[in-house]
Design a protein around this motif. Sequence first.
Motif, PDB file in Angstrom:
ATOM      1  N   GLY A 124      85.029  58.537  33.845  1.00  4.61           N
ATOM      2  CA  GLY A 124      85.753  59.750  33.497  1.00  4.61           C
ATOM      3  C   GLY A 124      85.333  60.923  34.361  1.00  4.61           C
ATOM      4  O   GLY A 124      86.170  61.702  34.832  1.00  4.61           O
ATOM      5  N   GLY A 125      84.031  61.060  34.576  1.00  6.56           N
ATOM      6  CA  GLY A 125      83.550  62.123  35.453  1.00  6.56           C
ATOM      7  C   GLY A 125      84.046  61.951  36.873  1.00  6.56           C
ATOM      8  O   GLY A 125      84.504  62.905  37.513  1.00  6.56           O
ATOM      9  N   ALA A 126      83.969  60.707  37.379  1.00  4.41           N
ATOM     10  CA  ALA A 126      84.436  60.449  38.740  1.00  4.41           C
ATOM     11  C   ALA A 126      85.935  60.691  38.862  1.00  4.41           C
ATOM     12  O   ALA A 126      86.411  61.262  39.851  1.00  4.41           O
ATOM     13  CB  ALA A 126      84.093  59.009  39.134  1.00  4.41           C
ATOM     14  N   PHE A 127      86.694  60.283  37.844  1.00  5.12           N
ATOM     15  CA  PHE A 127      88.152  60.460  37.873  1.00  5.12           C
ATOM     16  C   PHE A 127      88.526  61.939  37.963  1.00  5.12           C
ATOM     17  O   PHE A 127      89.368  62.325  38.782  1.00  5.12           O
ATOM     18  CB  PHE A 127      88.766  59.833  36.623  1.00  5.12           C
ATOM     19  N   LEU A 128      87.911  62.778  37.130  1.00  2.51           N
ATOM     20  CA  LEU A 128      88.296  64.185  37.133  1.00  2.51           C
ATOM     21  C   LEU A 128      87.820  64.889  38.400  1.00  2.51           C
ATOM     22  O   LEU A 128      88.518  65.765  38.932  1.00  2.51           O
ATOM     23  CB  LEU A 128      87.727  64.887  35.904  1.00  2.51           C
ATOM     24  N   ALA A 129      86.652  64.524  38.909  1.00  7.87           N
ATOM     25  CA  ALA A 129      86.171  65.136  40.145  1.00  7.87           C
ATOM     26  C   ALA A 129      87.094  64.791  41.315  1.00  7.87           C
ATOM     27  O   ALA A 129      87.396  65.649  42.159  1.00  7.87           O
ATOM     28  CB  ALA A 129      84.741  64.677  40.434  1.00  7.87           C
ATOM     29  N   LEU A 130      87.567  63.550  41.375  1.00  4.34           N
ATOM     30  CA  LEU A 130      88.484  63.165  42.444  1.00  4.34           C
ATOM     31  C   LEU A 130      89.863  63.788  42.239  1.00  4.34           C
ATOM     32  O   LEU A 130      90.540  64.157  43.206  1.00  4.34           O
ATOM     33  CB  LEU A 130      88.601  61.643  42.500  1.00  4.34           C
ATOM     34  N   THR A 131      90.286  63.912  40.978  1.00  6.03           N
ATOM     35  CA  THR A 131      91.555  64.577  40.703  1.00  6.03           C
ATOM     36  C   THR A 131      91.504  66.033  41.133  1.00  6.03           C
ATOM     37  O   THR A 131      92.494  66.584  41.636  1.00  6.03           O
ATOM     38  CB  THR A 131      91.882  64.484  39.199  1.00  6.03           C
ATOM     39  N   ASP A 132      90.356  66.656  40.955  1.00  5.82           N
ATOM     40  CA  ASP A 132      90.193  68.042  41.388  1.00  5.82           C
ATOM     41  C   ASP A 132      90.308  68.160  42.898  1.00  5.82           C
ATOM     42  O   ASP A 132      90.819  69.166  43.409  1.00  5.82           O
ATOM     43  CB  ASP A 132      88.847  68.578  40.908  1.00  5.82           C
ATOM     44  N   VAL A 133      89.831  67.160  43.639  1.00  6.78           N
ATOM     45  CA  VAL A 133      89.998  67.158  45.096  1.00  6.78           C
ATOM     46  C   VAL A 133      91.483  67.163  45.448  1.00  6.78           C
ATOM     47  O   VAL A 133      91.925  67.908  46.333  1.00  6.78           O
ATOM     48  CB  VAL A 133      89.292  65.938  45.717  1.00  6.78           C
TER      49      VAL A 133
END
Length: 363
Positions: free
Chosen positions: A317-326
């Motif tokens: 979940g953390g990785a998903f949102l951080a990449l979505t923010d990119v």
Amino acid sequence: MRRTSSRGPSIQAGSRPAGLRKRWLAAGIGAVLVALLAGVSLGPVSLPPGSVALELLNLLPGVQFDSGLTEREVAIITELRLPRVVLGLLVGGLLALAGGAYQGVFRNPLADPYLLGVAAGAGLAVTLVLTVGGVGAGGALSGLPVTIPLAAFVGSLGAVMMTYLLGAAGGRSRSPAVLILAGVAVSAFLSAGQTYLLQRDAESIQSVYSWLLGRLATAGWQDVRLVLPYFLITSVIVLLHRRELDVLSVGDDEAASLGLHPQRSRYLLIAAASLGTAAAVSASGLIGFVGIIVPHTVRMLAGSSYRVILPLSLLFGGAFLALTDVVARTAAAPQEIPIGVVTALLGGPFFVLVLRTARRVLT
């Protein structure tokens, strides 16, 4: 035709659910590291990933490498991008963990902080503080670090209770769609109250509306420091009780016969998930569908036991949102797309897929 229950994965009394495999744990940690490196490297000013990796290693005690970056580039990393990426990791982990916990507690594959009205309840409470309290929404948590998260917690807890009671009005045999319809109704009611508050305070509309669309903009490390305690409390409580969700999936009577207190466990997990949702909403606004996309993807790939789903949801979940923010800050550069818009574009089709699956289970 035999009707199959949709209240969760069935397990035999006394059976041991599959544990978390090391390769999936390593994959989750690897996803976090990839998201961290991508989030810090990519932006309006692109930086070499190798140099960024060396500069990140320099943050460790006793480590010193020559990254070849200028002082300005190092400042971009440590003061601008790294706090934002870390905040995305924390918020995404909280939303995905809360979604997985709600799905286990309610034995409902469609449960999610956004769809249950929990995020709307937290948003209404925060809007009330931002407008009536006169706090600017430029940095939701940093404006009033005690009042805003606590108000969001009360609002989120009240919303989930309203949704649960409304969904229970039709009796004990509730389909997943009934609870979601109750969540939609509660969200609509709370959103109406939120709109009324904004119309009364027209000066706050632009700033609060920007916050409601979801964003991870930070002013340094302050938001990260304020979210971190809530992240730790929520993660510890939910992960320590993840085995109980597997027991609850067989039903309250069976769980009680195995020595579990179903209602006490359920209330504790609801409170912890609501606390995590409140902290995430306070810091980043309303970001939907993370609690649907991540836990269900983990369930399809790694297994249906909550011993597996919850820790992996925290990491992915953390990785998903951080990449979505990119994607949000680079897809339309130099303008920035609200991250809530990006997650909605991804989550809408995914939700339809999950809904179709849930309907097949009911028939």
